[in-house]
Every structure is written in C-alpha cells, then in structure tokens.
Enzyme design. Structure first.
Site, PDB file in Angstrom:
ATOM      1  N   HIS A 556      -1.907 -21.073  26.316  1.00  0.00           N
ATOM      2  CA  HIS A 556      -3.134 -20.687  27.030  1.00  0.00           C
ATOM      3  C   HIS A 556      -4.109 -21.854  27.188  1.00  0.00           C
ATOM      4  CE1 HIS A 556      -5.420 -17.766  29.038  1.00  0.00           C
ATOM      5  NE2 HIS A 556      -5.153 -16.727  28.281  1.00  0.00           N
ATOM      6  N   ASP A 560      -2.943 -20.093  32.530  1.00  0.00           N
ATOM      7  CA  ASP A 560      -3.621 -18.805  32.489  1.00  0.00           C
ATOM      8  C   ASP A 560      -2.654 -17.694  32.881  1.00  0.00           C
ATOM      9  OD1 ASP A 560      -6.096 -19.920  31.771  1.00  0.00           O
ATOM     10  OD2 ASP A 560      -6.520 -20.418  33.864  1.00  0.00           O
TER      11      ASP A 560
END
Length: 583
Positions: A556, A560
């Site tokens: 992350h 995304d």
C-alpha cells in the site's frame, strides 16, 4: 606466501554459508580453477573454485558448519610453509570488518591502548559491584533467623511454559484450616487452563495472599503453611526473595512440620479436592469422568495414584449400587425400583483407556529456510499488505491451450498463459511494476517476472527477463528449465535476482484461493489458484464453466486499491480473450 581463503558472498542476500562438502583435504595440491568445496547458500548449493595454486595447508571449518561471509575457511600456500602468520593476520582483520578498529595503524594503536586502560577500570567496577552485592544482602537480612521459623512459604508455581501470572479461581481452605502435604490448596487459572496447586507441606494454613479472583506473579507468595501460632511477619517481608532461598528455609523446618502433621484432623470428602490423590491421578480421572470417591487408593495412607485410576472399572460397582439402593428402599413399591434397574442396565460400558506417546524430531534450520523466514517476515511486517481477488472465466483459455499445444514445439501450461498475460498487463499499469525504496519509488520500464518454484528445503524465485517480448513457447521453455535446475540446486545468482513482479501458482494442488507474501522489493505478487469446474450463468442460462481465482497482494506504500483492481481487470480481459496475447 600463504593465502587465506575466505567465505565468498555468492548472492546479494547471503550473510553466511554452510560448508556442504570439501573436495580437497589438507596436503592436497590445488590448481587455479579446481573446485575446493561445495557451499550451501540461502539459494542453492554451489561449487567454490580456487583462484590460487599451491598446497591446501589448513581447513578452518568442518563439513556441515556455517560461517559468516568473509570468514576464514582455508589457507593455501607452498608445501611445508608456516601458515600461522596468515591465520594471525586474518584474525587481526576480523575486528576491522566490524568497525572496531580504525583503518590506519596509528589510530588502531591508540584505540588498543585506550582499550587496555579501560579494561582495568571496568574490572575494578565489576569487582566493586560484586563486593557490594553480598554487603547489601547481609544488610537486607532481618535479625530473626528464618531457619528457626516452623513455617513454609507457598509460591505461585509456573504451571505452563508461557505462564507469567496466575489467577486464584478458588481457595479450597481458609486460614486456620489444617492441611496435608497432598491437599489441593487452590484452583489456579493460568493462560492455558484452570489447574490445582498442591502445597506439598503439612500443617496449619497461616496466611492467604491473593483473594479469589486476584492474580499473583509466578514465584510470588500465595500462602504460608506451618505450625499454628507461628509469627510469619519475617517471611512476608521476604516476598522478593528467590524461590531457592525459600526452599532452603522449608527444608530446615521439615521436622517441626512433620510433628504438626500428626495432629491433622480428619478432612472432609465432600468433593474430589479433599481426597488424597496424586496430581496425575486427578488429571486422568477428570479426563475419564471418574469420581475419585469411588476409587480405593493403593499407596501409603490410601492415597490414589495413576495405577488405581487406570485399573478402576466403573461397571464393577453397579451391582453394589443396585443392592444398596434396594436395601435402603425396601418399603418402596416394586414399581418404583423398576425404572432405576432399567436405567442401570442401559448405562453404556466404559471406553477402554488409550495412552499415546508424544514424539517429535528436530532438525537444524537450513540456510535457505533462515533467509525465507527473515525476508518474508520483514516483508509482511514492514510492507502494509492489502489483497484484491477476482474470478476469471478460463473457458477460452482452455480451448486456446488445446489448439496451441497441437502445433507448439513445447507444451504450454496455464501458468505460461498467466505469466504472458501479466507481462502484457504490466505494460499498461506501471505502478504495479514498481518498487518502494524508502525516499523514492522506482517505476521499472522493463518487465522481469519471478516465478516461485517449490524445492526440497523451501522455494526459489527464478526470473523470466523481459517477459513482455517473449512468446508463449519461449516462456514455457525457460520456466521448465528453471524448475529443473532449481530442484537440482544448479541455479546461479543471476537466475533469481532482478524481479519486478512475482507469480506464485498453487493451481496444480487444487487450491481454491490463497494469498501470498510480497517478494520485496517488488510492489506486488499474484497468487494463482486452480481452475474449478463450477456452474456459471451465461446468456441467462446456468451452464458448466471453468473459473480460476487470482489474488493480488499489494504494497500500500506504492499501490492503491483502485490501481490493483484495474490491473486485475486487464489481466481478466486478456485471459478471457487469449487471442489478444498473440498480438
């Protein structure tokens, strides 16, 4: 002049190596290019060649032992040459590698002198500290001689290997009660289960520390047993004393405790905790659902032991129970006793006891497993993982693979289709083909896909380089070659370095779905499951279909959720229309 041979760094992640086998022994002639030994790295077992001519004078590591990179493993020189100077020089260089000595000789001399000067000071401090410790211990001793106190401290025992404290679930005695050495003083709730605590001391319960529901640290005082009327204040003041010291005090008061046990009153037998039985016998009886009141002990004083519980047959007491019931209710009508008789007859026979044996085998951790543990732990606990799963209709891919394999020079697998589709999709989604480098993100324009391959000691990840420009046949041939060399431990560092994306496929094991840990520094890894034949809806009708689930694990910090989902959409469209892979 003798030359020191050091453990080489054979991969970018290698920190130590295991000397798997020596091909030369001390006294053998060695030429440049000769294989000296086989070294097991974190990736594979590789040949280590000599770069010097001469005689093998010294071997510093046995087969099967591990040493760090750059550690001395052998010495090569002229026959009969004194190699001790080379060993001493190698030993002197070791601190330099750790940054303990400066590069120039002048600074190293100063540091050595400083170290010599500091050493006596440290020794003096240590001696002074040791001298002070006994003095403090002597000063901390109370004036009362605790060896003369006819009482014993009962401490919280460690009832499991992970226990740090215990909660008093129930006290079976109260202050003033007379207890025996095999009485269960209390029920203690540990991190595993609720267990009994036996005091192993006879006398009067003089003190109870934690109340029911309260916790006590392991080795903390929970009770004191001794002669009635004994002043226990000095013992309570020693709550922080080690258990060994308490044991010494208890041994000195054994005679007086035994004298007190002679006056012990007859205990109540309202429940199992008041019956004389060994802890193991209690445990076995509890597991079998046997009431200890029904068992006659064979040990001294009628104490019940393991043998008594294992040999006890509940069926043997049923006739006695029936007779006692009938004799106590002679005046009752005959119709009343009939249901009781029927119930006793319907009681199922007890199951025979089965005693198993716990066994295990321990093996040393291999170099490969050490690195797998280290790198994957760092990845999982450093990179914030998130996962995106998608189902893909593989009907067209199944048909295309059948037709391609009719003319292809090598057999194409579904994993080859997935690898080629990922290579094409990565071109359209460069964020997936990136790496997090701390203060910057690297977007790789080349596409090198790592393929996880299971081997005996773990797994390796050889890399198919520039996969976007290779045909299905070329990809299939490379993957098969990598798999064979990986299982034979013949891969080289260049084969597993430089991946930008990784695929882990467990479809051949029939796995429905799984998640994979990112192979850093890659930003993503794709977990590929098996193709399942399931009912699907097509054109409003339920028909049989071939469905494969894939899960993308993403870092992350780089990727995304929407980016990961978009990549899987592209991958799905390519596999559902595989003709697009050939364009």
């Amino acid at each position: 002049m003798a030359e020191v041979i050091k453990m080489p760094k054979m991969s970018d992640t290698m920190t130590e190596g295991v000397l798997a086998k020596w091909h030369k022994k001390v006294g053998d002639k060695v030429k440049s290019g000769d294989v000296l030994a086989e070294i097991e790295t974190d990736k594979a077992t590789m040949d280590f060649e000599s770069y010097s001519d001469g005689t093998l004078l010294y071997i510093g590591i046995e087969e099967g032992k591990a040493v760090p990179v750059d550690a001395m493993i052998a010495v090569i020189g002229a026959e009969g040459e004194d190699y001790r100077a080379a060993l001493d020089a190698s030993a002197a260089e070791a601190p330099k590698a750790d940054g303990e000595v400066a590069a120039d000789s002048g600074s190293s001399t100063k540091e050595a002198a400083t170290a010599k000067t500091a050493a006596p000071d440290e020794e003096k401090k240590d001696k002074a500290t040791e001298d002070k410790k006994p003095q403090r211990a002597v000063e901390a001793k109370p004036k009362v001689d605790k060896s003369s106190i006819p009482a014993t401290v009962i401490r919280m025992p460690a009832l499991s290997d992970t226990m740090t404290e215990g909660v008093i679930n129930k006290w079976n005695f109260k202050v003033g009660d007379t207890v025996k050495s095999d009485d269960s003083l209390a029920d203690v709730e540990t991190d595993k289960a609720t267990m009994e605590v036996v005091g192993y001391e006879a006398g009067t319960l003089l003190y109870i520390g934690p109340k029911e529901g309260e916790a006590a640290k392991v080795n903390g005082i929970i009770a004191i047993v001794g002669k009635a009327g004994t002043d226990i204040t000095p013992l309570l003041e020693e709550d922080e004393a080690p258990a060994a010291e308490v044991a010494a005090e208890s041994s000195s008061s054994t005679e007086e405790v035994e004298t007190a046990s002679d006056t012990t009153s007859v205990e109540s037998v309202e429940d199992d905790s008041r019956i004389k039985a060994s802890p193991l016998a209690r445990k076995i009886a509890k597991e079998k659902g046997i009431n200890l009141k029904d068992i006659k002990g064979s040990a001294e004083g009628g104490r019940i032991i393991k043998k008594d519980v294992e040999e006890y047959v509940p069926a043997a007491k049923q006739p006695v129970a029936a007779e006692s019931s009938s004799s106590s209710k002679e005046a009752a009508p005959a119709t009343t006793s009939q249901p009781a008789t029927a119930t006793a007859t319907a009681t199922p026979p007890p199951l025979p006891a089965y005693t198993g044996e716990e066994k295990f085998t321990e093996k040393p951790v291999s170099q490969m497993r050490k690195v797998i543990a280290k790198r994957l732990s760092e990845s999982l606990f450093t990179a914030p993982h998130f996962y995106v799963t998608m189902s893909i209709d593989m009907d067209e891919a199944v048909k295309a693979r059948t037709r391609i394999n009719e003319v292809a020079p090598v057999k194409i697998s579904f994993n080859d289709f997935v690898l080629k589709a990922c290579a094409v999709a990565l071109k359209q989604h460069p964020a997936i083909n990136s790496s997090y480098l701390g203060d910057k993100i690297r977007y790789n324009e080349h596409i090198n896909i790592g393929v996880a391959v299971a081997v005996e000691d773990g797994l390796l990840v050889p890399v198919v380089r520039f996969a976007d420009g290779k045909s299905l046949s070329r990809i299939s041939a490379e993957v098969k070659d990598f798999a064979q060399r990986a299982k034979a431990k013949k891969l080289q560092p260049s084969d597993w370095e430089g991946s930008t994306f990784t695929i882990s496929n467990l479809g051949m094991f029939g796995v429905d779905e799984f998640t994979a840990i990112i192979n850093t520094p890659d930003a993503c890894i794709l977990a590929v499951s098996g193709i399942q034949q399931v009912p699907v809806v097509k054109n409003g009708a339920v028909v049989p279909g071939n469905v494969m689930k894939v899960t993308l694990s993403c870092d992350h910090r780089v990727v995304d959720g929407a980016t990961g989902a978009a990549f899987l959409q592209t991958l799905k469209s390519l596999l559902e229309e595989p003709v697009r892979l050939l364009i």
